[in-house]
Design a protein around this motif. Structure first.
Motif, PDB file in Angstrom:
ATOM      1  N   GLN A  97      -4.794 -11.344  -1.970  1.00 21.44           N
ATOM      2  CA  GLN A  97      -3.505 -10.878  -2.512  1.00 21.44           C
ATOM      3  C   GLN A  97      -3.740  -9.878  -3.649  1.00 21.44           C
ATOM      4  O   GLN A  97      -3.082  -8.838  -3.728  1.00 21.44           O
ATOM      5  N   LYS A  98      -4.673 -10.189  -4.530  1.00 19.71           N
ATOM      6  CA  LYS A  98      -4.989  -9.304  -5.657  1.00 19.71           C
ATOM      7  C   LYS A  98      -5.464  -7.941  -5.148  1.00 19.71           C
ATOM      8  O   LYS A  98      -5.031  -6.892  -5.639  1.00 19.71           O
ATOM      9  N   GLN A  99      -6.330  -7.966  -4.132  1.00 22.13           N
ATOM     10  CA  GLN A  99      -6.850  -6.704  -3.592  1.00 22.13           C
ATOM     11  C   GLN A  99      -5.746  -5.913  -2.887  1.00 22.13           C
ATOM     12  O   GLN A  99      -5.686  -4.683  -3.018  1.00 22.13           O
ATOM     13  N   LEU A 100      -4.901  -6.594  -2.146  1.00 22.80           N
ATOM     14  CA  LEU A 100      -3.796  -5.894  -1.474  1.00 22.80           C
ATOM     15  C   LEU A 100      -2.844  -5.269  -2.490  1.00 22.80           C
ATOM     16  O   LEU A 100      -2.374  -4.151  -2.308  1.00 22.80           O
ATOM     17  N   THR A 101      -2.574  -5.996  -3.556  1.00 24.30           N
ATOM     18  CA  THR A 101      -1.676  -5.506  -4.597  1.00 24.30           C
ATOM     19  C   THR A 101      -2.262  -4.262  -5.270  1.00 24.30           C
ATOM     20  O   THR A 101      -1.538  -3.309  -5.556  1.00 24.30           O
ATOM     21  N   SER A 102      -3.575  -4.280  -5.502  1.00 22.67           N
ATOM     22  CA  SER A 102      -4.219  -3.141  -6.166  1.00 22.67           C
ATOM     23  C   SER A 102      -4.373  -1.939  -5.239  1.00 22.67           C
ATOM     24  O   SER A 102      -4.613  -0.824  -5.704  1.00 22.67           O
ATOM     25  N   GLY A 103      -4.250  -2.157  -3.948  1.00 19.20           N
ATOM     26  CA  GLY A 103      -4.412  -1.064  -2.991  1.00 19.20           C
ATOM     27  C   GLY A 103      -5.851  -0.779  -2.642  1.00 19.20           C
ATOM     28  O   GLY A 103      -6.155   0.168  -1.925  1.00 19.20           O
ATOM     29  N   GLN A 104      -6.765  -1.594  -3.153  1.00 17.96           N
ATOM     30  CA  GLN A 104      -8.196  -1.411  -2.871  1.00 17.96           C
ATOM     31  C   GLN A 104      -8.740  -2.703  -2.287  1.00 17.96           C
ATOM     32  O   GLN A 104      -9.103  -3.626  -3.003  1.00 17.96           O
TER      33      GLN A 104
END
Length: 160
Positions: A97-104
């Motif tokens: 979720q954190k990676q998806l939110t950051s776009g990376q």
């Protein structure tokens, strides 16, 4: 022309890897695992789900008091073992979720988290496989037949 190597087992020989015993143990693990998974689906709380599964297994296999006590010890240990797995899964979801939110999205990092989780789950599988193998030694011939019967019913259910 192929030669078939069929090994026969003599009475005194180590039967740990005997094909029939292996299949029986696999069947037993399947019964208990699927039984634990399918009978507990209606209970959201892990402790209630575990209680329900123990009661169902106890009644389906007509366990004696000693076997019920043994199964309850398993239940307590399993709740502790699998709680860690839950925390690990949640951490993995949080990271994705954190990676998806950051776009990376870093596939290698996610893959590493998954591999760590899988390694722990494989260790738990092996631990519980041996515990179940020991537990089934306490079964009477009738209980073994009941276990096989219920496994067959579950197999037919999942074949549909």
């Amino acid at each position: 022309m192929k030669k078939e190597n069929k090994k026969t087992f003599n009475k005194g020989e180590n039967m740990r890897h005997h094909p029939v015993r292996k299949h029986f143990l696999m069947a037993l693990v399947g019964i208990l695992t699927l039984g634990l998974m399918t009978t507990g689906c209606n209970h959201r709380n892990p402790a209630k789900r575990a209680d329900h599964m123990v009661n169902r297994i106890s009644s389906k296999l007509d366990l004696n008091e000693s076997q019920k006590t043994h199964l309850n010890v398993f239940k307590a240990e399993a709740l502790a073992d699998f709680q860690d797995g839950k925390q690990q899964r949640l951490a993995m979801f949080d990271e994705v979720q954190k990676q998806l939110t950051s776009g990376q999205v870093d596939p290698e990092k996610i893959k590493l988290l998954h591999q760590e989780h899988q390694k722990k789950m494989n260790a738990l599988f092996e631990k519980w496989l041996y515990k179940l193998a020991d537990f089934q030694k306490s079964f009477s011939p009738e209980q073994r037949q009941l276990a096989v019967k219920h496994l067959q019913e579950m197999r037919e259910h999942f074949e549909e």
